[in-house]
Design a protein around this motif. Sequence first.
Motif, PDB file in Angstrom:
ATOM      1  N   THR A 160       0.832  -1.199   0.000  1.00  0.00           N
ATOM      2  CA  THR A 160       0.000   0.000   0.000  1.00  0.00           C
ATOM      3  C   THR A 160       0.868   1.250   0.000  1.00  0.00           C
ATOM      4  N   GLU A 174      -9.256  11.532  -2.740  1.00  0.00           N
ATOM      5  CA  GLU A 174     -10.690  11.366  -2.987  1.00  0.00           C
ATOM      6  C   GLU A 174     -10.903  11.045  -4.463  1.00  0.00           C
ATOM      7  N   GLN A 175     -11.943  10.287  -4.761  1.00  0.00           N
ATOM      8  CA  GLN A 175     -12.152   9.841  -6.134  1.00  0.00           C
ATOM      9  C   GLN A 175     -12.790  10.955  -6.960  1.00  0.00           C
ATOM     10  N   PRO A 182     -17.436   4.432  -2.526  1.00  0.00           N
ATOM     11  CA  PRO A 182     -16.259   3.732  -3.041  1.00  0.00           C
ATOM     12  C   PRO A 182     -15.070   3.825  -2.088  1.00  0.00           C
ATOM     13  N   ALA A 183     -14.172   2.882  -2.228  1.00  0.00           N
ATOM     14  CA  ALA A 183     -12.895   2.897  -1.515  1.00  0.00           C
ATOM     15  C   ALA A 183     -11.791   2.946  -2.569  1.00  0.00           C
ATOM     16  N   ARG A 231      -7.595   1.986  -3.266  1.00  0.00           N
ATOM     17  CA  ARG A 231      -6.373   1.309  -2.848  1.00  0.00           C
ATOM     18  C   ARG A 231      -5.290   1.654  -3.860  1.00  0.00           C
ATOM     19  N   TRP A 286     -10.190   1.914  -7.512  1.00  0.00           N
ATOM     20  CA  TRP A 286     -11.381   2.388  -6.822  1.00  0.00           C
ATOM     21  C   TRP A 286     -12.393   1.256  -6.921  1.00  0.00           C
ATOM     22  N   TYR A 287     -12.951   0.848  -5.799  1.00  0.00           N
ATOM     23  CA  TYR A 287     -13.861  -0.297  -5.790  1.00  0.00           C
ATOM     24  C   TYR A 287     -15.019  -0.024  -4.844  1.00  0.00           C
ATOM     25  N   PRO A 295     -16.834  -1.424  -1.755  1.00  0.00           N
ATOM     26  CA  PRO A 295     -16.763  -2.399  -0.665  1.00  0.00           C
ATOM     27  C   PRO A 295     -18.080  -3.134  -0.416  1.00  0.00           C
ATOM     28  N   ASN A 329     -13.106  -7.479   2.283  1.00  0.00           N
ATOM     29  CA  ASN A 329     -12.785  -6.113   2.712  1.00  0.00           C
ATOM     30  C   ASN A 329     -11.687  -6.119   3.769  1.00  0.00           C
ATOM     31  N   ARG A 373      -7.854  -4.458   3.522  1.00  0.00           N
ATOM     32  CA  ARG A 373      -7.381  -3.474   4.511  1.00  0.00           C
ATOM     33  C   ARG A 373      -6.131  -3.930   5.241  1.00  0.00           C
TER      34      ARG A 373
END
Length: 180
Positions: free
Chosen positions: A50, A57-58, A74-75, A77, A94-95, A97, A105, A109
């Motif tokens: 990571t 932010e997306q 969205p999250a 990574r 961007w996915y 969760p 998930n 993380r």
Amino acid sequence: MAALSQPAPAAPTLDEFEAVLQRYDSATRALEEWCARRGIADPAVIRAETIETPGSEQPEAIARQLQLGAGEVPAMRNVRLSCGQTVLSVAWNWYVPARLTPEMNAALRHTDTPFGKVVSPLRFRRQPLEIIRGQAENCPVETISTHRAMLVLPDGRPLAYLIECYTPANLQVVRQVPGG
């Protein structure tokens, strides 16, 4: 009698690398094959380190691409995908969760397991959006190829939006030790 020397192995081409990427819905699976084929590391295991990304932010366009439902957030990574000590790509993912299991998930993380491997039980398919030879926006300067893609669930819902920046390490000649 002098021993015959082996010719130096030829450097792989970008076309050869791209052909391997195109065979798989999962970039992780493609990089595992490439790593094994090229002898980059043994075993050919891909790890996701990571990268801390400030202000990540997306963009609004990604929310549209992911077709977020009510209450879905969205999250993101951002990772370096490596085989052994060799960084093969830098990726943004961007996915959604809410479209994963709690175990998936948690793995995303708390582990270095790549996204494609974690979510493989969902049987996603890859929809390529764009392939750029070289660096695209936000990719490291030395990027040899940039891929933008969507991962889509079997029911047609988007799972993830990806930007993958592949490094020159993919095209370097790997010196293998005889018998090793």
